[in-house]
Design a protein around this motif. Sequence first.
Motif, mmCIF file in Angstrom:
data_model
loop_
_atom_site.group_PDB
_atom_site.id
_atom_site.type_symbol
_atom_site.label_atom_id
_atom_site.label_comp_id
_atom_site.label_asym_id
_atom_site.label_seq_id
_atom_site.Cartn_x
_atom_site.Cartn_y
_atom_site.Cartn_z
ATOM 1 N N LEU A 156 23.393 59.435 46.088
ATOM 2 C CA LEU A 156 22.402 59.011 45.173
ATOM 3 C C LEU A 156 21.089 59.148 45.815
ATOM 4 O O LEU A 156 20.690 59.124 47.093
ATOM 5 C CB LEU A 156 22.279 57.364 45.158
ATOM 6 N N GLY A 157 20.098 59.975 45.013
ATOM 7 C CA GLY A 157 18.934 60.510 45.383
ATOM 8 C C GLY A 157 17.695 59.609 45.184
ATOM 9 O O GLY A 157 16.526 59.963 45.262
ATOM 10 N N THR A 158 17.952 58.173 44.880
ATOM 11 C CA THR A 158 16.967 57.251 44.607
ATOM 12 C C THR A 158 16.131 56.957 45.906
ATOM 13 O O THR A 158 16.705 56.823 46.922
ATOM 14 C CB THR A 158 17.436 56.110 43.747
ATOM 15 N N THR A 159 14.969 56.575 45.518
ATOM 16 C CA THR A 159 14.099 56.319 46.708
ATOM 17 C C THR A 159 13.711 54.612 46.349
ATOM 18 O O THR A 159 12.599 54.113 46.916
ATOM 19 C CB THR A 159 12.712 56.991 46.808
ATOM 20 N N ASN A 160 14.349 54.223 45.289
ATOM 21 C CA ASN A 160 13.975 52.773 44.585
ATOM 22 C C ASN A 160 15.202 51.786 45.294
ATOM 23 O O ASN A 160 16.244 52.033 44.893
ATOM 24 C CB ASN A 160 13.885 53.011 43.376
ATOM 25 N N PHE A 208 24.483 58.221 54.938
ATOM 26 C CA PHE A 208 23.352 58.758 54.594
ATOM 27 C C PHE A 208 23.591 60.475 54.727
ATOM 28 O O PHE A 208 23.844 60.929 55.760
ATOM 29 C CB PHE A 208 22.333 58.050 55.489
ATOM 30 N N ASP A 209 22.777 60.845 53.757
ATOM 31 C CA ASP A 209 22.879 62.465 53.773
ATOM 32 C C ASP A 209 21.373 63.108 53.927
ATOM 33 O O ASP A 209 20.491 62.543 53.026
ATOM 34 C CB ASP A 209 23.403 62.885 52.077
ATOM 35 N N HIS A 210 21.241 63.991 54.670
ATOM 36 C CA HIS A 210 20.169 64.672 54.897
ATOM 37 C C HIS A 210 20.320 66.091 54.794
ATOM 38 O O HIS A 210 21.354 66.680 54.842
ATOM 39 C CB HIS A 210 19.632 64.322 56.826
ATOM 40 N N ALA A 252 15.867 48.654 44.216
ATOM 41 C CA ALA A 252 16.337 48.149 43.112
ATOM 42 C C ALA A 252 17.582 49.098 42.304
ATOM 43 O O ALA A 252 18.437 48.715 41.820
ATOM 44 C CB ALA A 252 15.358 47.750 41.973
ATOM 45 N N ARG A 253 17.317 50.369 42.475
ATOM 46 C CA ARG A 253 18.187 51.099 41.757
ATOM 47 C C ARG A 253 19.461 51.404 42.856
ATOM 48 O O ARG A 253 20.584 51.596 42.025
ATOM 49 C CB ARG A 253 17.506 52.769 41.522
ATOM 50 N N VAL A 254 19.136 51.161 44.045
ATOM 51 C CA VAL A 254 20.244 51.378 44.744
ATOM 52 C C VAL A 254 21.393 50.230 44.611
ATOM 53 O O VAL A 254 22.559 50.279 44.151
ATOM 54 C CB VAL A 254 19.851 51.218 46.249
HETATM 55 N N1 LIG Z 1 23.532 70.161 48.620
HETATM 56 C C1 LIG Z 1 22.654 70.478 47.829
HETATM 57 O O1 LIG Z 1 22.257 71.763 47.679
HETATM 58 C C2 LIG Z 1 21.592 69.154 47.191
HETATM 59 C C3 LIG Z 1 20.601 69.726 46.311
HETATM 60 C C4 LIG Z 1 19.822 68.660 46.122
HETATM 61 C C5 LIG Z 1 20.184 67.331 46.363
HETATM 62 N N2 LIG Z 1 21.047 67.121 47.159
HETATM 63 C C6 LIG Z 1 21.218 65.663 47.896
HETATM 64 O O2 LIG Z 1 21.613 64.902 46.846
HETATM 65 C C7 LIG Z 1 21.042 63.711 46.837
HETATM 66 C C8 LIG Z 1 20.620 63.395 45.269
HETATM 67 O O3 LIG Z 1 20.220 64.484 44.472
HETATM 68 P P1 LIG Z 1 18.875 64.307 43.501
HETATM 69 O O4 LIG Z 1 17.921 63.448 43.980
HETATM 70 O O5 LIG Z 1 18.852 65.614 42.786
HETATM 71 O O6 LIG Z 1 19.606 63.440 42.306
HETATM 72 P P2 LIG Z 1 19.545 62.029 41.511
HETATM 73 O O7 LIG Z 1 20.372 61.076 42.149
HETATM 74 O O8 LIG Z 1 20.547 62.433 40.361
HETATM 75 O O9 LIG Z 1 18.455 61.564 41.032
HETATM 76 C C9 LIG Z 1 17.491 61.182 41.677
HETATM 77 C C10 LIG Z 1 16.112 61.114 41.133
HETATM 78 O O10 LIG Z 1 16.294 60.611 39.644
HETATM 79 C C11 LIG Z 1 15.299 59.624 39.710
HETATM 80 N N3 LIG Z 1 15.664 58.668 38.570
HETATM 81 C C12 LIG Z 1 17.210 58.123 38.629
HETATM 82 N N4 LIG Z 1 17.295 57.195 37.716
HETATM 83 C C13 LIG Z 1 15.978 57.202 37.008
HETATM 84 C C14 LIG Z 1 15.487 56.164 36.194
HETATM 85 N N5 LIG Z 1 16.220 55.517 35.147
HETATM 86 N N6 LIG Z 1 14.193 56.328 35.689
HETATM 87 C C15 LIG Z 1 13.497 57.135 36.576
HETATM 88 N N7 LIG Z 1 13.675 57.881 37.376
HETATM 89 C C16 LIG Z 1 15.048 57.994 37.822
HETATM 90 C C17 LIG Z 1 15.068 59.072 41.090
HETATM 91 O O11 LIG Z 1 13.807 58.468 41.160
HETATM 92 P P3 LIG Z 1 13.675 57.231 42.060
HETATM 93 O O12 LIG Z 1 13.409 57.679 43.411
HETATM 94 O O13 LIG Z 1 12.091 56.491 41.549
HETATM 95 O O14 LIG Z 1 14.616 56.156 41.666
HETATM 96 C C18 LIG Z 1 15.096 60.146 41.826
HETATM 97 O O15 LIG Z 1 13.898 61.057 41.770
HETATM 98 C C19 LIG Z 1 19.615 64.236 47.365
HETATM 99 O O16 LIG Z 1 18.714 63.020 47.884
HETATM 100 C C20 LIG Z 1 20.105 64.981 48.472
HETATM 101 O O17 LIG Z 1 20.653 64.071 49.533
HETATM 102 C C21 LIG Z 1 21.827 67.884 47.812
#
Ligand SMILES: NC(=O)c1ccc[n+]([C@@H]2O[C@H](COP(=O)([O-])OP(=O)(O)OC[C@H]3O[C@@H](n4cnc5c(N)ncnc54)[C@H](OP(=O)(O)O)[C@@H]3O)[C@@H](O)[C@H]2O)c1
Length: 330
Positions: free
Chosen positions: A287-291, A56-58, A293-295
Motif C-alpha cells: 500500500l502506497g498510502t501516506t494517510n 514495510f517496503d523501501h 485513515a486509508r491504512v
Molecule cells: N518495485 C517498483 O518498481 C515499485 C514502483 C512503484 C512503487 N513501488 C512500491 O509500491 C508502493 C505502492 O505504490 P504506489 O504508491 O504507486 O501505489 P498505490 O498504493 O496504488 O497508490 C498510493 C497513492 O494513491 C493515493 N490514493 C489512494 N487512494 C486514494 C483516494 N481514494 N483518494 C486520493 N488519493 C488516493 C495515495 O494518496 P495518500 O497518500 O493520500 O493516501 C498515494 O499517493 C510504493 O510505496 C512503493 O513501496 C514499487
Amino acid sequence: MKDIPLHHHGILSSRLAIGCMGFGGSWDEAEPYTLEHMKQLEAVVDAALSIGINFFDHADIYTRGKAERMFGELLAAKPSLREQIFIQSKCGIQLADEALPVRYNFSKSHIVASVDGILNRLGTDYIDLLLLHRPDPLMDPEEVAEAIELLKKSGKVKHFGVSNMHSAQIEYLRSATQEPFIVNQLHLSLAHRHFLDQELLINRNEGGAVSFDPALMPYMQQQRIQIQAWGPLAQGRYTGASRPDATEADLLTARYIEQLAQQKETSKEAILLGWLMKHPAGIQPVLGTTNAARVLACQDAERQAELMTREEWWSLYAAASGTFQPVILP
Ligand SMILES: NC(=O)c1ccc[n+]([C@@H]2O[C@H](COP(=O)([O-])OP(=O)(O)OC[C@H]3O[C@@H](n4cnc5c(N)ncnc54)[C@H](OP(=O)(O)O)[C@@H]3O)[C@@H](O)[C@H]2O)c1
C-alpha cells in the motif's frame, strides 16, 4: 490468515505491506523533510501495527534516501520496533542527474555499497529482504551472486528477491547462486490487469496488445515466490481520487466498487484489494498510502477476498476492462 509464500521462507509477514515511497517529502534532495512529515509517518506506522501489518517496503531511491532516513529516525526513537517488523528495501536503480540518465546497475560494487547506504540511513544492522529493483541488461549473474554471498555472510541481508522481472531473468540470476529469490514485486491492480489478460486473451485477436511474461504467474506460484503488488490502490482511481484521465469504464467500476462496499458494509479499498488478494497466488499488496485513515480502510481486505464470489470477481475484472456494465442500483 491464509498462508502466503513468504511464510514458507520463514518470514511471518502480514498479508498487507506498507510501501514507503511517499514518505520523505519531495524528491528534491536539497529539500529536508519536516516535523509534519515525521508525524505522518508515525501515524501510518501506528495505524499499520494496530491492524497487524508488520511489513514495510523501501528502496534506496525513494525521495532520494529521505524515506529511509525518516524511517531510521522513527526506529531510533522506538528501538523495540525493529524486532517487531520486517523491512525490505531495493537497490539497482540510479536516478538521473545533470550528467547522466537514469540507469540500472547490478554490479557487485554498486549492490554492496547500496546496502551499506540503506543500513546507514535506516540505522539498523540488517534488512530482512533486499530486492533487485529493475533488471539491468548489463548484469552478470556471477557478480550478482558474489554480492549476495557477501551480504548474506555478513548478516546484512537475510533474504533476497527481485522486482519487475520475468521468469527467464529470475532463472538466469538463479543459475549462479544457491540463494533463492523469494519475492518478485510487480505492478498489479484492477487498473493494471496484464497478468490476467495474458492468460485470458490467449489465441484471441484482442491479445495482441498484451505485454506480460505468460510464464510468470505459474512460474512464481510453482516456485513459491512471493508476488508483491505495487500500485495496488491504483492511485485511488476506483476509490475516490479525482483523476483527469478517468475513462467511462473507470467511473463505472468505481461506482460498482462503492455499491459492493455498501452491500458488504466495508470500505471501497477492501473491495479493491480483496479482488487482487482473491488470486490463488497469495498476492501481497504494498500500500502506497501516506494517510493513516486509508491504512485502516484496508484492514478488511483479506476477509473481503474470502467473501468475494466468482461472479463479483469476474464482474470487477470485466467492468474495469470496459467489456461489461454492472447494474448500478439507484
Ligand atoms: N518495485 C517498483 O518498481 C515499485 C514502483 C512503484 C512503487 N513501488 C512500491 O509500491 C508502493 C505502492 O505504490 P504506489 O504508491 O504507486 O501505489 P498505490 O498504493 O496504488 O497508490 C498510493 C497513492 O494513491 C493515493 N490514493 C489512494 N487512494 C486514494 C483516494 N481514494 N483518494 C486520493 N488519493 C488516493 C495515495 O494518496 P495518500 O497518500 O493520500 O493516501 C498515494 O499517493 C510504493 O510505496 C512503493 O513501496 C514499487
